[in-house]
Design a protein around this motif. Structure first.
Motif, PDB file in Angstrom:
ATOM      1  N   GLU A 101       4.354  45.013  16.610  1.00 17.68           N
ATOM      2  CA  GLU A 101       3.964  45.498  15.287  1.00 17.68           C
ATOM      3  C   GLU A 101       5.026  45.060  14.283  1.00 17.68           C
ATOM      4  OE1 GLU A 101       2.287  49.672  13.422  1.00 17.68           O
ATOM      5  OE2 GLU A 101       3.752  49.754  15.038  1.00 17.68           O
ATOM      6  N   ALA A 102       4.593  44.592  13.106  1.00 14.99           N
ATOM      7  CA  ALA A 102       5.555  44.047  12.143  1.00 14.99           C
ATOM      8  C   ALA A 102       5.347  44.646  10.756  1.00 14.99           C
ATOM      9  CB  ALA A 102       5.436  42.528  12.090  1.00 14.99           C
ATOM     10  N   PHE A 103       6.434  44.667   9.998  1.00 12.06           N
ATOM     11  CA  PHE A 103       6.459  45.246   8.662  1.00 12.06           C
ATOM     12  C   PHE A 103       7.302  44.375   7.738  1.00 12.06           C
ATOM     13  CE2 PHE A 103       6.043  48.528  11.816  1.00 12.06           C
ATOM     14  CZ  PHE A 103       4.974  49.271  11.356  1.00 12.06           C
ATOM     15  N   ILE A 104       7.141  44.584   6.443  1.00 14.62           N
ATOM     16  CA  ILE A 104       8.013  43.973   5.445  1.00 14.62           C
ATOM     17  C   ILE A 104       8.799  45.102   4.788  1.00 14.62           C
ATOM     18  CG2 ILE A 104       8.167  42.690   3.279  1.00 14.62           C
ATOM     19  CD1 ILE A 104       5.453  41.460   3.946  1.00 14.62           C
ATOM     20  N   LEU A 105      10.111  44.973   4.808  1.00 12.83           N
ATOM     21  CA  LEU A 105      10.981  45.897   4.089  1.00 12.83           C
ATOM     22  C   LEU A 105      11.390  45.213   2.798  1.00 12.83           C
ATOM     23  CD1 LEU A 105      12.679  48.521   3.935  1.00 12.83           C
ATOM     24  CD2 LEU A 105      14.516  47.242   5.088  1.00 12.83           C
ATOM     25  N   TYR A 108      18.492  50.463   7.069  1.00 15.56           N
ATOM     26  CA  TYR A 108      17.573  51.095   6.116  1.00 15.56           C
ATOM     27  C   TYR A 108      16.195  51.321   6.744  1.00 15.56           C
ATOM     28  CZ  TYR A 108      20.882  50.066   2.280  1.00 15.56           C
ATOM     29  OH  TYR A 108      21.972  49.995   1.453  1.00 15.56           O
ATOM     30  N   ALA A 109      15.700  50.332   7.488  1.00 20.64           N
ATOM     31  CA  ALA A 109      14.377  50.455   8.103  1.00 20.64           C
ATOM     32  C   ALA A 109      14.336  51.634   9.068  1.00 20.64           C
ATOM     33  CB  ALA A 109      14.003  49.155   8.823  1.00 20.64           C
ATOM     34  N   GLU A 110      15.385  51.788   9.850  1.00 19.46           N
ATOM     35  CA  GLU A 110      15.414  52.888  10.813  1.00 19.46           C
ATOM     36  C   GLU A 110      15.672  54.222  10.123  1.00 19.46           C
ATOM     37  OE1 GLU A 110      17.416  54.180  15.067  1.00 19.46           O
ATOM     38  OE2 GLU A 110      18.051  52.308  14.117  1.00 19.46           O
ATOM     39  N   ILE A 138      10.435  43.074   9.757  1.00 18.16           N
ATOM     40  CA  ILE A 138      10.904  43.919  10.848  1.00 18.16           C
ATOM     41  C   ILE A 138       9.838  43.859  11.937  1.00 18.16           C
ATOM     42  CG2 ILE A 138      11.629  46.246  11.535  1.00 18.16           C
ATOM     43  CD1 ILE A 138      13.359  45.140   9.248  1.00 18.16           C
ATOM     44  N   VAL A 139      10.211  43.393  13.126  1.00 17.35           N
ATOM     45  CA  VAL A 139       9.263  43.284  14.240  1.00 17.35           C
ATOM     46  C   VAL A 139       9.687  44.261  15.333  1.00 17.35           C
ATOM     47  CG1 VAL A 139       8.203  41.775  15.956  1.00 17.35           C
ATOM     48  CG2 VAL A 139       8.821  40.857  13.706  1.00 17.35           C
ATOM     49  N   MET A 140       8.772  45.163  15.665  1.00 14.72           N
ATOM     50  CA  MET A 140       9.019  46.176  16.681  1.00 14.72           C
ATOM     51  C   MET A 140       8.852  45.559  18.074  1.00 14.72           C
ATOM     52  SD  MET A 140       9.294  48.761  14.527  1.00 14.72           S
ATOM     53  CE  MET A 140       8.901  50.326  15.254  1.00 14.72           C
ATOM     54  N   LYS A 141       9.307  46.261  19.098  1.00 13.42           N
ATOM     55  CA  LYS A 141       9.235  45.754  20.475  1.00 13.42           C
ATOM     56  C   LYS A 141       7.818  45.408  20.910  1.00 13.42           C
ATOM     57  CE  LYS A 141      13.375  47.700  22.527  1.00 13.42           C
ATOM     58  NZ  LYS A 141      13.940  48.557  23.571  1.00 13.42           N
ATOM     59  N   LYS A 142       6.826  46.188  20.483  1.00 12.82           N
ATOM     60  CA  LYS A 142       5.441  45.953  20.898  1.00 12.82           C
ATOM     61  C   LYS A 142       4.727  44.953  20.001  1.00 12.82           C
ATOM     62  CE  LYS A 142       4.913  50.305  23.286  1.00 12.82           C
ATOM     63  NZ  LYS A 142       4.096  51.500  23.500  1.00 12.82           N
ATOM     64  N   LYS A 181      11.663  52.803  11.655  1.00 11.30           N
ATOM     65  CA  LYS A 181      11.243  51.535  12.274  1.00 11.30           C
ATOM     66  C   LYS A 181      12.469  50.797  12.778  1.00 11.30           C
ATOM     67  CE  LYS A 181       7.030  52.259  10.813  1.00 11.30           C
ATOM     68  NZ  LYS A 181       6.058  52.849  11.713  1.00 11.30           N
ATOM     69  N   LYS A 182      12.491  50.538  14.085  1.00  9.88           N
ATOM     70  CA  LYS A 182      13.621  49.831  14.680  1.00  9.88           C
ATOM     71  C   LYS A 182      13.089  48.584  15.368  1.00  9.88           C
ATOM     72  CE  LYS A 182      17.645  50.436  17.571  1.00  9.88           C
ATOM     73  NZ  LYS A 182      18.470  51.388  18.330  1.00  9.88           N
ATOM     74  N   GLY A 183      13.659  47.449  14.999  1.00  8.35           N
ATOM     75  CA  GLY A 183      13.218  46.196  15.602  1.00  8.35           C
ATOM     76  C   GLY A 183      14.119  45.053  15.190  1.00  8.35           C
ATOM     77  N   THR A 184      13.662  43.854  15.500  1.00  8.63           N
ATOM     78  CA  THR A 184      14.424  42.681  15.088  1.00  8.63           C
ATOM     79  C   THR A 184      14.105  42.390  13.627  1.00  8.63           C
ATOM     80  OG1 THR A 184      12.671  41.186  15.830  1.00  8.63           O
ATOM     81  CG2 THR A 184      14.432  41.686  17.405  1.00  8.63           C
ATOM     82  N   VAL A 185      15.042  41.751  12.955  1.00  6.14           N
ATOM     83  CA  VAL A 185      14.887  41.519  11.518  1.00  6.14           C
ATOM     84  C   VAL A 185      15.031  40.034  11.209  1.00  6.14           C
ATOM     85  CG1 VAL A 185      17.311  41.933  10.983  1.00  6.14           C
ATOM     86  CG2 VAL A 185      15.612  42.321   9.229  1.00  6.14           C
ATOM     87  N   LYS A 186      14.267  39.604  10.228  1.00 11.68           N
ATOM     88  CA  LYS A 186      14.341  38.218   9.747  1.00 11.68           C
ATOM     89  C   LYS A 186      14.287  38.262   8.229  1.00 11.68           C
ATOM     90  CE  LYS A 186      11.619  33.985   9.606  1.00 11.68           C
ATOM     91  NZ  LYS A 186      10.341  33.380   9.991  1.00 11.68           N
ATOM     92  N   LYS A 187      15.268  37.631   7.588  1.00  4.83           N
ATOM     93  CA  LYS A 187      15.287  37.586   6.129  1.00  4.83           C
ATOM     94  C   LYS A 187      14.170  36.672   5.638  1.00  4.83           C
ATOM     95  CE  LYS A 187      18.483  37.482   2.340  1.00  4.83           C
ATOM     96  NZ  LYS A 187      19.868  37.566   1.960  1.00  4.83           N
TER      97      LYS A 187
END
Length: 146
Positions: free
Chosen positions: A49-53, A19-21, A43-47, A26-32
């Motif tokens: 940067e982080a977001f909340i989905l 869904y994030a992508e 959602i944490v991006m390679k560089k 936004k593509k990155g690692t995910v943590k519930k």
């Protein structure tokens, strides 16, 4: 809600990544993350940067989500030293994206910027200086909300 009913509406980390992508690019690692009504994922991006989905449960209250959106808009337009998450628009330029899940239920997707920090509940022991800082911040927030 029984466990089996919860499992029917639960969102997996793999679904959150998709869904994030798909909807926000936004593509990155995910943590519930824990959540009261939404399913939340960091959602944490390679560089870094982080977001909340935020993914709603089926049967969500759209008026409540509209109120939350309006509240974030209001907070972020204020001249204050306080930091608030920024709402991220979807690829469709929407703040609230409505989707149909794999079970045919309607849900919403929202994305916010991640604010780094430490949860108050994890501070041990909270010092007088921290209590004063919390009180000052609550006072500033009350002023902004008026």
């Amino acid at each position: 809600m029984t466990k089996s009913n919860y499992q029917k509406i639960a969102i997996s980390e793999m679904q959150a990544v998709e869904y994030a992508e798909q909807y926000f690019g936004k593509k990155g690692t995910v943590k519930k993350l824990p959540g009261d009504s939404d399913f939340n994922f960091q959602i944490v991006m390679k560089k870094g940067e982080a977001f909340i989905l935020k993914i709603s449960r089926p049967g969500f209250d759209l008026e409540n989500l509209d109120m939350q959106t309006a509240l974030f808009n209001h907070l972020n337009q204020q001249d204050t030293s306080l930091n608030f998450p920024q709402q991220i628009r979807s690829k469709n330029n929407l703040l609230i994206e409505q989707i149909t899940d794999q079970n045919g239920a309607t849900r919403t997707l929202r994305m916010l910027t991640w604010l780094s920090g430490r949860l108050w509940a994890k501070v041990n022991p909270p010092t007088n200086k921290l209590w004063q800082s919390l009180g000052k911040t609550c006072g500033q927030l009350m002023t902004v909300l008026q």
